[in-house]
Design a protein around this motif. Structure first.
Motif, PDB file in Angstrom:
ATOM      1  N   GLY A  65     -42.540  34.875 -85.457  1.00 30.05           N
ATOM      2  CA  GLY A  65     -43.808  35.485 -85.087  1.00 30.05           C
ATOM      3  C   GLY A  65     -44.413  36.343 -86.173  1.00 30.05           C
ATOM      4  O   GLY A  65     -45.639  36.473 -86.265  1.00 30.05           O
ATOM      5  N   ARG A  66     -43.567  36.938 -87.018  1.00 29.25           N
ATOM      6  CA  ARG A  66     -44.095  37.775 -88.090  1.00 29.25           C
ATOM      7  C   ARG A  66     -44.788  36.950 -89.167  1.00 29.25           C
ATOM      8  O   ARG A  66     -45.509  37.492 -89.996  1.00 29.25           O
ATOM      9  N   LEU A  67     -44.551  35.635 -89.156  1.00 28.38           N
ATOM     10  CA  LEU A  67     -45.148  34.757 -90.152  1.00 28.38           C
ATOM     11  C   LEU A  67     -46.091  33.740 -89.527  1.00 28.38           C
ATOM     12  O   LEU A  67     -46.453  32.754 -90.151  1.00 28.38           O
ATOM     13  N   LEU A  68     -46.476  33.993 -88.283  1.00 28.38           N
ATOM     14  CA  LEU A  68     -47.376  33.077 -87.593  1.00 28.38           C
ATOM     15  C   LEU A  68     -48.717  33.038 -88.326  1.00 28.38           C
ATOM     16  O   LEU A  68     -49.320  34.087 -88.558  1.00 28.38           O
ATOM     17  N   PRO A  69     -49.190  31.854 -88.725  1.00 32.23           N
ATOM     18  CA  PRO A  69     -50.472  31.781 -89.438  1.00 32.23           C
ATOM     19  C   PRO A  69     -51.591  32.353 -88.580  1.00 32.23           C
ATOM     20  O   PRO A  69     -51.686  32.038 -87.393  1.00 32.23           O
TER      21      PRO A  69
END
Length: 265
Positions: free
Chosen positions: A145-149
């Motif tokens: 989730g911390r890298l969700l575009p």
């Protein structure tokens, strides 16, 4: 959690190729002329495997990029990635001719990871609520989730406004066109069609999880696909201590799941 559009659009194929040619060592065994938009291409007609040390450096860079972008957002500079990977910034640019190419690679991998996790939940859980909650717990625990575009969240909102559930997401993805002035942020990203397909696939699978739970009366009727993606993006805080981070994520997710669940369930 940092969800931001900074440095999101990639350069044109010509721009990337020119940059790659400038940074690639002459006559080296590793070619970085971008042929697929990810800085991984090879010269036409040649497939050259990476040397062992080059492959190791690539793995270090990708791992460092996930950590740095996960902690600081996609606006973090390439120098931070290089320091975390313990390589020179030139090594990073030899594999990824621009920061946009690296960002796209990481975001694409995380989108694919979330899709796989959603499919696994659908295939391994018969109960609709169990499937949805399993997907959320697995995704949050993985830190995806911390890298969700950021465009995934934008498309998810557009889906709900248009009444879709993800099945036709590709047709409604935001169109990116050249902007005046050109430059790194002024071109349609190379490989954007692949990104659109990946986002559409994620929305479709998560849409199935949402619809099943809603039809079973276990999910609040007003909860949307974009709400579920927002839970993933916000329930994975970045804390310096791994144990504290895991505990905080689990606690926050418990609270959010309670808010998603139907009062009659």
């Amino acid at each position: 959690m940092h969800i931001q559009d900074t440095h999101w659009s990639t350069a044109s194929t010509a721009s990337v190729a020119a940059t790659a040619s400038a940074v690639a060592p002459a006559g080296g065994a590793m070619s970085t002329v971008a042929g697929n938009g990810r800085g991984e291409g090879t010269r036409p007609g040649r497939t050259t495997p990476l040397r062992v040390d080059a492959q190791r450096n690539l793995e270090h860079v990708l791992r460092a990029a996930r950590e740095v972008f996960g902690e600081l957002g996609y606006g973090a500079p390439m120098e931070d990635v290089a320091r975390r990977a313990r390589v020179g910034v030139g090594t990073v640019y030899r594999r990824f001719p621009s920061k946009d190419v690296l960002v796209r690679r990481i975001a694409e991998e995380e989108t694919s990871r979330l899709t796989d996790q959603a499919r696994a939940a659908l295939g391994q859980e018969d109960e609709p609520w169990s499937a949805l909650s399993r997907f959320l717990r697995t995704s949050v625990a993985s830190g995806a989730g911390r890298l969700l575009p950021p465009r995934v969240l934008r498309v998810g909102v557009a889906e709900e406004r248009s009444g879709g559930a993800g099945q036709t997401a590709a047709a409604r993805l935001p169109q990116q066109r050249p902007q005046p002035g050109g430059g790194e942020l002024g071109f349609v990203p190379d490989g954007a069609a692949d990104d659109d397909a990946g986002v559409a696939e994620l929305l479709e699978v998560v849409g199935r999880l949402v619809e099943r739970a809603r039809a079973a009366g276990e999910l609040r009727p007003d909860v949307s696909v974009s709400d579920v993606l927002l839970v993933i993006a916000t329930a994975a805080p970045s804390l310096p201590d791994a144990a504290q981070q895991a505990a905080a994520s689990a606690r926050l997710l418990d609270i959010l799941l309670e808010g998603l669940r139907s009062r009659s369930a």
